[in-house]
Scaffold this motif. Structure first.
Motif, PDB file in Angstrom:
ATOM      1  N   ALA A 114       0.821  -1.226   0.000  1.00 53.77           N
ATOM      2  CA  ALA A 114       0.000   0.000   0.000  1.00 53.77           C
ATOM      3  C   ALA A 114       0.848   1.266   0.000  1.00 53.77           C
ATOM      4  O   ALA A 114       0.423   2.313   0.472  1.00 53.77           O
ATOM      5  N   SER A 115       2.045   1.176  -0.559  1.00 49.79           N
ATOM      6  CA  SER A 115       2.900   2.345  -0.749  1.00 49.79           C
ATOM      7  C   SER A 115       2.731   2.761  -2.213  1.00 49.79           C
ATOM      8  O   SER A 115       3.584   2.493  -3.066  1.00 49.79           O
ATOM      9  N   PHE A 116       1.593   3.401  -2.489  1.00 54.08           N
ATOM     10  CA  PHE A 116       1.190   3.635  -3.871  1.00 54.08           C
ATOM     11  C   PHE A 116       2.054   4.666  -4.603  1.00 54.08           C
ATOM     12  O   PHE A 116       2.237   4.565  -5.808  1.00 54.08           O
ATOM     13  N   GLU A 117       2.621   5.625  -3.884  1.00 54.34           N
ATOM     14  CA  GLU A 117       3.501   6.604  -4.526  1.00 54.34           C
ATOM     15  C   GLU A 117       4.774   5.917  -5.045  1.00 54.34           C
ATOM     16  O   GLU A 117       5.191   6.133  -6.186  1.00 54.34           O
ATOM     17  N   ALA A 118       5.377   5.088  -4.214  1.00 52.43           N
ATOM     18  CA  ALA A 118       6.568   4.337  -4.646  1.00 52.43           C
ATOM     19  C   ALA A 118       6.198   3.363  -5.762  1.00 52.43           C
ATOM     20  O   ALA A 118       6.958   3.196  -6.731  1.00 52.43           O
ATOM     21  N   ALA A 119       5.046   2.726  -5.640  1.00 54.49           N
ATOM     22  CA  ALA A 119       4.587   1.799  -6.679  1.00 54.49           C
ATOM     23  C   ALA A 119       4.441   2.524  -8.006  1.00 54.49           C
ATOM     24  O   ALA A 119       4.859   2.018  -9.056  1.00 54.49           O
ATOM     25  N   GLN A 120       3.866   3.722  -7.982  1.00 56.33           N
ATOM     26  CA  GLN A 120       3.667   4.491  -9.215  1.00 56.33           C
ATOM     27  C   GLN A 120       5.000   4.852  -9.850  1.00 56.33           C
ATOM     28  O   GLN A 120       5.152   4.777 -11.082  1.00 56.33           O
ATOM     29  N   ALA A 121       5.972   5.233  -9.050  1.00 52.78           N
ATOM     30  CA  ALA A 121       7.290   5.585  -9.595  1.00 52.78           C
ATOM     31  C   ALA A 121       7.901   4.395 -10.330  1.00 52.78           C
ATOM     32  O   ALA A 121       8.479   4.548 -11.415  1.00 52.78           O
ATOM     33  N   HIS A 122       7.765   3.195  -9.775  1.00 52.06           N
ATOM     34  CA  HIS A 122       8.361   2.023 -10.422  1.00 52.06           C
ATOM     35  C   HIS A 122       7.548   1.548 -11.616  1.00 52.06           C
ATOM     36  O   HIS A 122       8.120   1.071 -12.601  1.00 52.06           O
ATOM     37  N   ILE A 123       6.220   1.690 -11.577  1.00 50.75           N
ATOM     38  CA  ILE A 123       5.447   1.280 -12.755  1.00 50.75           C
ATOM     39  C   ILE A 123       5.705   2.263 -13.886  1.00 50.75           C
ATOM     40  O   ILE A 123       5.763   1.863 -15.056  1.00 50.75           O
ATOM     41  N   ASP A 124       5.921   3.540 -13.563  1.00 50.28           N
ATOM     42  CA  ASP A 124       6.302   4.511 -14.594  1.00 50.28           C
ATOM     43  C   ASP A 124       7.639   4.117 -15.227  1.00 50.28           C
ATOM     44  O   ASP A 124       7.798   4.176 -16.455  1.00 50.28           O
ATOM     45  N   ALA A 125       8.592   3.699 -14.399  1.00 54.77           N
ATOM     46  CA  ALA A 125       9.898   3.259 -14.915  1.00 54.77           C
ATOM     47  C   ALA A 125       9.747   1.997 -15.761  1.00 54.77           C
ATOM     48  O   ALA A 125      10.400   1.861 -16.804  1.00 54.77           O
ATOM     49  N   ALA A 126       8.882   1.083 -15.332  1.00 52.33           N
ATOM     50  CA  ALA A 126       8.635  -0.139 -16.115  1.00 52.33           C
ATOM     51  C   ALA A 126       8.033   0.213 -17.468  1.00 52.33           C
ATOM     52  O   ALA A 126       8.468  -0.312 -18.502  1.00 52.33           O
TER      53      ALA A 126
END
Length: 169
Positions: A114-126
């Motif tokens: 549930a760390s959605f900000e960090a998740a978003q940063a990595h999905i953007d990189a993916a």
């Protein structure tokens, strides 16, 4: 991420055997073998070995915190690797092709926590790295998973994905 070598690589072969143990349901044995290999390789050992092992180890955990620790190690090792080293292992393999999966896994770990900000940063990189994926089943699998995880992040959904790697903790 494990491919046939141009020359035999005993460490990559041992990683492959441990991965097969995990895929055959013996998660404890697979984790134990990979942990032994990790201790032999060391935190400053061959980056290709460290990346492959850590990426594989992360898939052996359902617990997103445990998977995250290994996925961070895999990304750090990839950042220390070179195309020359990767191609010495498998001709034609490019380091850029590792990043979509590495960032996808980190995005999914953070999403599950549930760390959605960090998740978003990595999905953007993916998503940015997806063009490096090969055509075919593997590339299609990763592209599909990136879309699936991006949708789950947007929905603030932290539930495990049925299609995610990992069979148990």
């Amino acid at each position: 991420m494990i491919h046939a070598s141009a020359a035999p690589d005993p460490v990559m072969e041992a990683i492959g055997r441990a991965v097969m143990e995990g895929q055959n349901g013996d998660l404890a044995a697979a984790r134990a073998r990979l942990a032994e290999l990790w201790a032999r390789i060391g935190v400053s050992g061959d980056p290709l070995h460290r990346c492959t092992l850590a990426h594989s180890m992360a898939d052996l955990y359902d617990d997103p915190a445990q998977a995250l620790a290994w996925d961070v190690r895999a990304l750090d090792a990839a950042d220390a690797a070179t195309d020359e080293r990767v191609q010495a292992h498998h001709a034609g393999l490019e380091l850029a092709g590792f990043y979509p999966s590495l960032h996808l896994n980190l995005a999914d770990d953070y999403r599950r926590l549930a760390s959605f900000e960090a998740a978003q940063a990595h999905i953007d990189a993916a998503e940015k790295a997806v063009p490096a994926l090969p055509e075919g089943p593997y590339g299609d699998l990763i592209r599909g998973a990136v879309k699936e995880v991006a949708a789950a992040i947007a929905a603030k959904d932290s539930a495990p994905r049925a299609s995610a790697p990992g069979s148990g903790s």
